[in-house]
Scaffold this motif. Sequence first.
Motif, PDB file in Angstrom:
ATOM      1  N   ALA A 172     -47.927   6.956  36.980  1.00  0.00           N
ATOM      2  CA  ALA A 172     -46.686   7.308  37.685  1.00  0.00           C
ATOM      3  C   ALA A 172     -45.988   6.057  38.210  1.00  0.00           C
ATOM      4  O   ALA A 172     -44.759   5.924  38.118  1.00  0.00           O
ATOM      5  CB  ALA A 172     -46.991   8.276  38.822  1.00  0.00           C
ATOM      6  N   LEU A 173     -46.762   5.124  38.780  1.00  0.00           N
ATOM      7  CA  LEU A 173     -46.191   3.877  39.260  1.00  0.00           C
ATOM      8  C   LEU A 173     -45.574   3.080  38.111  1.00  0.00           C
ATOM      9  O   LEU A 173     -44.466   2.539  38.231  1.00  0.00           O
ATOM     10  CB  LEU A 173     -47.272   3.041  39.945  1.00  0.00           C
ATOM     11  N   TYR A 174     -46.276   3.006  36.993  1.00  0.00           N
ATOM     12  CA  TYR A 174     -45.756   2.269  35.849  1.00  0.00           C
ATOM     13  C   TYR A 174     -44.450   2.875  35.348  1.00  0.00           C
ATOM     14  O   TYR A 174     -43.474   2.154  35.087  1.00  0.00           O
ATOM     15  CB  TYR A 174     -46.778   2.236  34.709  1.00  0.00           C
ATOM     16  N   ARG A 175     -44.410   4.191  35.203  1.00  0.00           N
ATOM     17  CA  ARG A 175     -43.188   4.838  34.696  1.00  0.00           C
ATOM     18  C   ARG A 175     -41.991   4.550  35.602  1.00  0.00           C
ATOM     19  O   ARG A 175     -40.891   4.231  35.127  1.00  0.00           O
ATOM     20  CB  ARG A 175     -43.405   6.345  34.579  1.00  0.00           C
ATOM     21  N   ALA A 176     -42.189   4.662  36.905  1.00  0.00           N
ATOM     22  CA  ALA A 176     -41.093   4.420  37.841  1.00  0.00           C
ATOM     23  C   ALA A 176     -40.630   2.968  37.780  1.00  0.00           C
ATOM     24  O   ALA A 176     -39.423   2.677  37.777  1.00  0.00           O
ATOM     25  CB  ALA A 176     -41.539   4.783  39.255  1.00  0.00           C
ATOM     26  N   ALA A 177     -41.583   2.042  37.731  1.00  0.00           N
ATOM     27  CA  ALA A 177     -41.235   0.624  37.692  1.00  0.00           C
ATOM     28  C   ALA A 177     -40.584   0.248  36.361  1.00  0.00           C
ATOM     29  O   ALA A 177     -39.639  -0.552  36.322  1.00  0.00           O
ATOM     30  CB  ALA A 177     -42.473  -0.225  37.942  1.00  0.00           C
ATOM     31  N   HIS A 178     -41.082   0.813  35.270  1.00  0.00           N
ATOM     32  CA  HIS A 178     -40.491   0.524  33.963  1.00  0.00           C
ATOM     33  C   HIS A 178     -39.034   0.964  33.926  1.00  0.00           C
ATOM     34  O   HIS A 178     -38.165   0.242  33.408  1.00  0.00           O
ATOM     35  CB  HIS A 178     -41.283   1.228  32.853  1.00  0.00           C
ATOM     36  N   ALA A 179     -38.734   2.124  34.492  1.00  0.00           N
ATOM     37  CA  ALA A 179     -37.367   2.632  34.486  1.00  0.00           C
ATOM     38  C   ALA A 179     -36.432   1.704  35.257  1.00  0.00           C
ATOM     39  O   ALA A 179     -35.323   1.390  34.802  1.00  0.00           O
ATOM     40  CB  ALA A 179     -37.329   4.044  35.076  1.00  0.00           C
ATOM     41  N   LEU A 180     -36.862   1.245  36.427  1.00  0.00           N
ATOM     42  CA  LEU A 180     -36.004   0.363  37.212  1.00  0.00           C
ATOM     43  C   LEU A 180     -35.850  -0.998  36.538  1.00  0.00           C
ATOM     44  O   LEU A 180     -34.750  -1.546  36.477  1.00  0.00           O
ATOM     45  CB  LEU A 180     -36.567   0.194  38.621  1.00  0.00           C
ATOM     46  N   ALA A 181     -36.958  -1.546  36.032  1.00  0.00           N
ATOM     47  CA  ALA A 181     -36.877  -2.839  35.354  1.00  0.00           C
ATOM     48  C   ALA A 181     -35.936  -2.761  34.150  1.00  0.00           C
ATOM     49  O   ALA A 181     -35.132  -3.682  33.907  1.00  0.00           O
ATOM     50  CB  ALA A 181     -38.270  -3.288  34.923  1.00  0.00           C
ATOM     51  N   TRP A 182     -36.008  -1.677  33.397  1.00  0.00           N
ATOM     52  CA  TRP A 182     -35.159  -1.501  32.212  1.00  0.00           C
ATOM     53  C   TRP A 182     -33.677  -1.513  32.607  1.00  0.00           C
ATOM     54  O   TRP A 182     -32.855  -2.165  31.954  1.00  0.00           O
ATOM     55  CB  TRP A 182     -35.519  -0.196  31.522  1.00  0.00           C
ATOM     56  N   GLU A 183     -33.353  -0.803  33.692  1.00  0.00           N
ATOM     57  CA  GLU A 183     -31.974  -0.781  34.174  1.00  0.00           C
ATOM     58  C   GLU A 183     -31.483  -2.174  34.533  1.00  0.00           C
ATOM     59  O   GLU A 183     -30.288  -2.464  34.430  1.00  0.00           O
ATOM     60  CB  GLU A 183     -31.864   0.107  35.419  1.00  0.00           C
ATOM     61  N   ARG A 184     -32.406  -3.044  34.952  1.00  0.00           N
ATOM     62  CA  ARG A 184     -32.025  -4.361  35.457  1.00  0.00           C
ATOM     63  C   ARG A 184     -32.314  -5.483  34.475  1.00  0.00           C
ATOM     64  O   ARG A 184     -32.434  -6.644  34.847  1.00  0.00           O
ATOM     65  CB  ARG A 184     -32.696  -4.585  36.810  1.00  0.00           C
ATOM     66  N   GLY A 185     -32.430  -5.111  33.195  1.00  0.00           N
ATOM     67  CA  GLY A 185     -32.483  -6.120  32.149  1.00  0.00           C
ATOM     68  C   GLY A 185     -33.843  -6.667  31.815  1.00  0.00           C
ATOM     69  O   GLY A 185     -33.943  -7.708  31.155  1.00  0.00           O
ATOM     70  N   LEU A 186     -34.905  -5.989  32.252  1.00  0.00           N
ATOM     71  CA  LEU A 186     -36.257  -6.441  31.960  1.00  0.00           C
ATOM     72  C   LEU A 186     -37.063  -5.304  31.344  1.00  0.00           C
ATOM     73  O   LEU A 186     -36.811  -4.122  31.593  1.00  0.00           O
ATOM     74  CB  LEU A 186     -36.957  -6.921  33.232  1.00  0.00           C
ATOM     75  N   VAL A 187     -38.056  -5.681  30.553  1.00  0.00           N
ATOM     76  CA  VAL A 187     -39.035  -4.731  30.016  1.00  0.00           C
ATOM     77  C   VAL A 187     -40.353  -4.966  30.738  1.00  0.00           C
ATOM     78  O   VAL A 187     -40.861  -6.097  30.747  1.00  0.00           O
ATOM     79  CB  VAL A 187     -39.232  -4.922  28.497  1.00  0.00           C
ATOM     80  N   LEU A 188     -40.891  -3.935  31.356  1.00  0.00           N
ATOM     81  CA  LEU A 188     -42.229  -4.017  31.957  1.00  0.00           C
ATOM     82  C   LEU A 188     -43.230  -3.602  30.892  1.00  0.00           C
ATOM     83  O   LEU A 188     -43.446  -2.423  30.643  1.00  0.00           O
ATOM     84  CB  LEU A 188     -42.322  -3.113  33.187  1.00  0.00           C
ATOM     85  N   ALA A 189     -43.808  -4.601  30.220  1.00  0.00           N
ATOM     86  CA  ALA A 189     -44.699  -4.307  29.095  1.00  0.00           C
ATOM     87  C   ALA A 189     -46.029  -3.735  29.560  1.00  0.00           C
ATOM     88  O   ALA A 189     -46.558  -2.788  28.969  1.00  0.00           O
ATOM     89  CB  ALA A 189     -44.926  -5.566  28.268  1.00  0.00           C
ATOM     90  N   ASP A 190     -46.609  -4.322  30.605  1.00  0.00           N
ATOM     91  CA  ASP A 190     -47.864  -3.810  31.162  1.00  0.00           C
ATOM     92  C   ASP A 190     -48.017  -4.340  32.573  1.00  0.00           C
ATOM     93  O   ASP A 190     -47.312  -5.266  32.995  1.00  0.00           O
ATOM     94  CB  ASP A 190     -49.074  -4.167  30.281  1.00  0.00           C
ATOM     95  N   THR A 191     -48.923  -3.764  33.304  1.00  0.00           N
ATOM     96  CA  THR A 191     -49.161  -4.188  34.677  1.00  0.00           C
ATOM     97  C   THR A 191     -50.534  -3.722  35.107  1.00  0.00           C
ATOM     98  O   THR A 191     -51.187  -2.940  34.401  1.00  0.00           O
ATOM     99  CB  THR A 191     -48.074  -3.635  35.619  1.00  0.00           C
ATOM    100  N   LYS A 192     -50.976  -4.203  36.265  1.00  0.00           N
ATOM    101  CA  LYS A 192     -52.255  -3.746  36.800  1.00  0.00           C
ATOM    102  C   LYS A 192     -52.116  -3.508  38.300  1.00  0.00           C
ATOM    103  O   LYS A 192     -51.361  -4.196  38.993  1.00  0.00           O
ATOM    104  CB  LYS A 192     -53.378  -4.741  36.520  1.00  0.00           C
ATOM    105  N   PHE A 193     -52.836  -2.510  38.768  1.00  0.00           N
ATOM    106  CA  PHE A 193     -52.821  -2.147  40.178  1.00  0.00           C
ATOM    107  C   PHE A 193     -54.241  -2.194  40.729  1.00  0.00           C
ATOM    108  O   PHE A 193     -55.220  -2.075  39.990  1.00  0.00           O
ATOM    109  CB  PHE A 193     -52.277  -0.728  40.363  1.00  0.00           C
TER     110      PHE A 193
END
Length: 292
Positions: A185-206
């Motif tokens: 859920a965190l990844y999906r939300a962050a990916h959506a915002l990053a995409w809007e702002r010109g970045l791709v969130l390829a992967d992350t860790k929590f």
Amino acid sequence: MASAVLSQTALPLPLVARGKVRDVYAFGEDRLLIVATDRLSAFDHVLPTPIPDKGRVLTLLSAFWFERTAALVPNHLLTLDLRPQGLPDELQDRAMVVRRARRIDVECVVRGYLAGSAWEEYRERGTVGGVALPAGLRPGDRLPEPLFTPATKAAAGHDENITVARLVDLVGPALAHELRERSVALYRAAHALAWERGLVLADTKFEFGFGPREDLILIDEALTPDSSRYWDRAAYAAGRPEPFDKQYVRDYLTRIGWDREPPAPALPPEVVAVTRERYRECYRRLVGRELP
């Protein structure tokens, strides 16, 4: 005003831990002070050359994401305002006061694209995190769905990727399910915002822990260029992912043939300058303003 470079701290507080990047101090019975230095690690080694402003980016960007994702999962952040705490001015914007938590010793990795160790596993076995994927995928391809690929958190050396079944063995089915759901859920939300702002969130860790009331909370850092793989969206669409994270340094170390054994090599000024600007640009795009 925070200093431009901070490699190490020495505060009159009990030192709880000194990690690759962060120094953690006890700050009363139920609080910690987490200081993000400008140290940079690559291939599990701390490099001798700091990256100016890096710790400030990590702290302020984590705080940005903690605020934006608090409705999805509570987190440990209490304050960034160090003025009432009697702490040195040089720590402002690079340190946070947080709730103590009992850490769950698992890296909760979410992958939305085929990159890094995920690509290596797929190339060898056709799987990522033990999950079979369609044939014919290429490096950088977007995965059909975000994949939760946990790893054991090593005190030293390499973290080890594990399957979800192994995670269940370690923490039990209920907690494993919650870690997976919250992470995705965190990844999906962050990916959506990053995409809007010109970045791709390829992967992350929590990282997660249990707070004072045994509630599950997000701890450590969140969605920074240290813990995430960010690409420029336009460059990605053109087929040449441009990193806005420490992949630029990894690529340099690979080019010079470092064998990933100590001592780690120093970085030349031009690599430091480019890395600094990419961290700052990542912050600017995501937050929508320049680093203070």
